[in-house]
Motif scaffolding. Structure first.
Motif, short mmCIF file in Angstrom:
data_model
loop_
_atom_site.label_atom_id
_atom_site.label_comp_id
_atom_site.label_asym_id
_atom_site.label_seq_id
_atom_site.Cartn_x
_atom_site.Cartn_y
_atom_site.Cartn_z
N THR A 108 0.83 -1.21 0.00
CA THR A 108 0.00 0.00 0.00
C THR A 108 0.87 1.25 0.00
OG1 THR A 108 -1.78 -1.16 1.15
CG2 THR A 108 -1.79 1.24 1.27
N LEU A 109 1.94 1.24 0.77
CA LEU A 109 2.85 2.39 0.81
C LEU A 109 3.44 2.66 -0.57
CD1 LEU A 109 4.47 4.45 2.60
CD2 LEU A 109 6.27 2.71 2.66
N ALA A 110 3.92 1.63 -1.24
CA ALA A 110 4.55 1.81 -2.54
C ALA A 110 3.56 2.34 -3.57
CB ALA A 110 5.14 0.48 -3.01
N ARG A 111 2.34 1.82 -3.56
CA ARG A 111 1.34 2.26 -4.54
C ARG A 111 0.89 3.69 -4.27
NH1 ARG A 111 -2.37 -3.26 -5.22
NH2 ARG A 111 -0.74 -4.51 -6.23
N HIS A 112 0.68 4.02 -3.01
CA HIS A 112 0.26 5.38 -2.66
C HIS A 112 1.35 6.38 -3.05
CE1 HIS A 112 0.14 8.93 -0.03
NE2 HIS A 112 -1.18 8.82 -0.12
N ASP A 113 2.58 6.13 -2.62
CA ASP A 113 3.64 7.09 -2.87
C ASP A 113 4.01 7.18 -4.34
OD1 ASP A 113 3.60 7.60 -0.21
OD2 ASP A 113 5.69 7.08 0.19
N GLY A 114 3.84 6.07 -5.06
CA GLY A 114 4.09 6.12 -6.50
C GLY A 114 3.13 7.06 -7.20
N ARG A 115 1.85 7.02 -6.81
CA ARG A 115 0.87 7.93 -7.42
C ARG A 115 1.09 9.36 -6.93
NH1 ARG A 115 -4.18 7.19 -9.64
NH2 ARG A 115 -3.19 5.30 -10.46
N LEU A 116 1.43 9.52 -5.65
CA LEU A 116 1.70 10.86 -5.13
C LEU A 116 2.85 11.52 -5.87
CD1 LEU A 116 1.08 13.01 -2.88
CD2 LEU A 116 2.84 11.87 -1.51
N LEU A 117 3.89 10.74 -6.16
CA LEU A 117 5.05 11.26 -6.86
C LEU A 117 4.68 11.80 -8.23
CD1 LEU A 117 8.19 11.52 -6.79
CD2 LEU A 117 8.27 9.29 -7.92
N LEU A 118 3.70 11.15 -8.88
CA LEU A 118 3.30 11.56 -10.22
C LEU A 118 2.35 12.75 -10.23
CD1 LEU A 118 2.69 8.03 -11.79
CD2 LEU A 118 4.62 9.55 -12.23
N THR A 119 1.80 13.09 -9.06
CA THR A 119 0.84 14.19 -9.01
C THR A 119 1.43 15.38 -8.26
OG1 THR A 119 -0.21 13.10 -7.10
CG2 THR A 119 -1.19 12.70 -9.26
N SER A 120 1.07 15.56 -7.00
CA SER A 120 1.58 16.73 -6.27
C SER A 120 3.03 16.57 -5.85
CB SER A 120 0.70 16.99 -5.04
OG SER A 120 0.66 15.86 -4.21
N GLY A 121 3.51 15.34 -5.78
CA GLY A 121 4.93 15.12 -5.50
C GLY A 121 5.27 15.06 -4.03
N TRP A 122 4.85 16.06 -3.27
CA TRP A 122 5.17 16.09 -1.84
C TRP A 122 4.20 17.03 -1.13
CZ3 TRP A 122 8.12 18.73 -5.42
CH2 TRP A 122 8.21 20.11 -5.25
N ILE A 123 4.21 16.95 0.18
CA ILE A 123 3.41 17.84 1.02
C ILE A 123 4.29 19.01 1.42
CG2 ILE A 123 1.92 17.97 3.05
CD1 ILE A 123 1.20 15.82 0.89
N SER A 124 3.75 20.20 1.36
CA SER A 124 4.49 21.42 1.66
C SER A 124 5.38 21.25 2.90
CB SER A 124 3.52 22.57 1.90
OG SER A 124 4.14 23.64 2.56
N HIS A 125 6.67 21.55 2.75
CA HIS A 125 7.58 21.49 3.89
C HIS A 125 7.30 22.60 4.90
CE1 HIS A 125 11.03 18.72 2.29
NE2 HIS A 125 9.82 18.23 2.06
N VAL A 126 6.75 23.70 4.44
CA VAL A 126 6.35 24.76 5.38
C VAL A 126 5.25 24.22 6.29
CG1 VAL A 126 5.32 27.05 5.58
CG2 VAL A 126 7.02 26.59 3.79
N LEU A 127 4.29 23.53 5.70
CA LEU A 127 3.22 22.92 6.48
C LEU A 127 3.79 21.87 7.43
CD1 LEU A 127 0.24 22.36 7.11
CD2 LEU A 127 0.18 20.88 5.08
N GLN A 128 4.69 21.05 6.93
CA GLN A 128 5.28 20.01 7.78
C GLN A 128 6.03 20.62 8.97
OE1 GLN A 128 7.23 16.59 5.97
NE2 GLN A 128 6.43 17.15 3.95
N GLU A 129 6.78 21.68 8.73
CA GLU A 129 7.52 22.31 9.81
C GLU A 129 6.57 22.92 10.85
OE1 GLU A 129 10.41 25.06 8.32
OE2 GLU A 129 11.24 23.61 6.90
N THR A 130 5.45 23.47 10.38
CA THR A 130 4.46 24.02 11.31
C THR A 130 3.90 22.92 12.21
OG1 THR A 130 3.85 25.74 9.71
CG2 THR A 130 2.26 25.26 11.46
N ILE A 131 3.61 21.77 11.63
CA ILE A 131 3.04 20.67 12.40
C ILE A 131 4.07 20.10 13.37
CG2 ILE A 131 2.07 18.34 12.21
CD1 ILE A 131 0.82 19.31 9.54
N VAL A 132 5.33 20.04 12.96
CA VAL A 132 6.38 19.59 13.87
C VAL A 132 6.40 20.45 15.14
CG1 VAL A 132 8.88 19.48 14.21
CG2 VAL A 132 7.86 18.48 12.16
#
Length: 442
Positions: A306-330
């Motif tokens: 499931t991880l491989a299939r999800h991340d494979g599709r994510l890579l082809l679309t938005s690519g990643w989640i905003s690092h600014v957002l990630q830093e805020t959540i951290v």
């Protein structure tokens, strides 16, 4: 305007597009019949096969449904319109939104250092610190955290999972009543919905067994704070569902633990069963209910395929989640003051929910809500109750947009409903039901 005049076109694609536009604009309403195939073919001067092809496309996209001798009708919640709630009338106390109490949400302060320059983060889409925090978050409740990834929100994550796992026409087992946006999402992806009843302990095993026999290839459920019913899966129910799923090892099981930090009560997750649990699984967690509704971020723990299939599709679309957002959540997940605020929210939500349930019970009104901050009250006539409470200053959610085949009810969000206000609401609720009983003759 006669129904046939709302539809035009000379090819199957044009006819389907015309019908879709009529639905989107409200000229064809949910439940309204489309013309019989031969009648519309005669009106448009095309072959019956052309109209049949157009109707097949509309069915596949969740815009219409076929009811045997009842013909083809606009779907109860066509995917081009969605089950959007009505606007809250001015001056009413809003108990319909399903939102947390703003008083328990921390201030959102973006990181002082933003990601430098215009560069791709595809090579390292997840911040290591947030990845470790996410692993600990899952493992705190016994969910395996060895493989985690991120998404833009729970529905974004579920949509991606269903898109890569299933094909148009495949079936998904969902809770009934259930989360209205999920009920819209499944047909929008060209998938079939199989409704599974829920009770206070979650999905009913007999209903899940029936859905699997009917061909469900995925199951989506909430282990606690189920929306709108307020279920929380018990240890016994967990064991029963695992027994049912043992006969379907290839079925993907997706748990939406959207209120993990404020749901109240322990988590009995299907994912905690280890080798005795589902072979294909994912648990999705969000922070919007306890850190802020604008934080569109989701963590997912899952099996390796499931991880491989999800991340494979994510890579082809938005690519990643905003690092600014990630830093805020951290920063928020690591802040002791925020942790204390969230703990206070969990206590308050429990008190407010149980206070309303007790007040309703005092009037002889049975309602459900063992977890989260929503209460589901079964009623005979949703519109009568919604409008009756509206006349008394309350705005609650009619249950129609949460249901497929389950009995009527209304959803009441108790997140900011103080116990004293709950007492007043329960009294007004009882008065409205009494008026409704007189209308129906008891």
């Amino acid at each position: 305007m006669a129904t046939q005049y709302a539809i035009a076109g000379g090819t199957a694609r044009e006819i389907a597009a015309s019908a879709e536009q009529a639905v989107a604009e409200g000229r064809l309403r949910p439940g309204e019949s489309l013309p019989p195939v031969r009648a519309l073919a005669g009106t448009l001067g095309v072959s019956p096969g052309t109209v049949a092809t157009a109707y097949k496309e509309l069915r596949g996209r969740g815009i219409v449904v076929t009811r045997g001798r009842g013909g083809t009708v606009v779907a109860p919640a066509p995917v081009v319109t969605s089950r959007r709630p009505p606007r809250v009338p001015e001056g009413l106390r809003d108990l319909a939104g399903g939102h947390p109490d703003p008083a328990f949400l921390p201030d959102l302060v973006p990181p002082g250092r933003l990601s430098p320059g215009a560069r791709s983060h595809r090579a390292s889409p997840r911040l290591a610190e947030l990845e470790e925090l996410s692993r600990a978050w899952f493992e705190r409740d016994g969910v395996p955290g060895g493989r985690v990834t991120f998404a833009h929100g729970a529905l974004d994550c579920v949509s991606r999972l269903l898109s890569v796992e299933l094909r148009p026409g495949d079936a998904v087992a969902v809770e009934d009543p259930g989360f209205h946006h999920l009920l819209d999402l499944v047909p929008a992806l060209g998938l079939r919905t199989l409704a599974v009843p829920v009770d206070d302990e979650g999905m009913e095993p007999a209903g899940l067994r029936a859905a699997l026999r009917a061909g469900a290839r995925a199951v989506v459920l909430c282990p606690r704070a189920q929306n709108p019913y307020g279920s929380r899966m018990s240890a016994g129910r967990r064991a029963e569902l695992l027994g049912v799923l043992a006969a379907a090892p290839d079925v993907l099981v997706v748990e939406d633990d959207h209120s993990a930090d404020t749901a109240g009560g322990p988590l009995h997750s299907l994912a905690t069963a280890g080798k005795d649990g589902p072979g294909r699984w994912a648990q999705v967690r969000t922070v919007s209910k306890h850190l802020g509704t604008d934080l569109r971020w989701t963590a997912m723990a899952c099996d390796p395929v499931t991880l491989a299939r999800h991340d494979g599709r994510l890579l082809l679309t938005s690519g990643w989640i905003s690092h600014v957002l990630q830093e805020t959540i951290v920063r928020l997940m690591s802040d002791p003051a925020t942790t204390a605020l969230v703990a206070g929210a969990a206590i308050a939500y429990e008190e407010r929910r149980t206070a309303l349930l007790a007040a309703l019970a005092g009037h002889g009104i049975g309602a459900h809500g063992v977890s989260g901050f929503n209460v589901w009250a079964p009623v005979r006539d949703e519109s009568a109750v919604v409008n009756g409470l509206r006349s008394r200053g309350w705005w609650v959610a009619g249950g129609a947009r949460f249901r497929i085949g389950s009995a009527p009810g209304v959803r009441i969000t108790t997140a900011d409903l103080e116990p004293a206000d709950g007492v007043r609401l329960a009294a007004d609720f009882a008065a409205v039901l009494a008026e409704s009983a007189q209308t129906y003759g008891g």
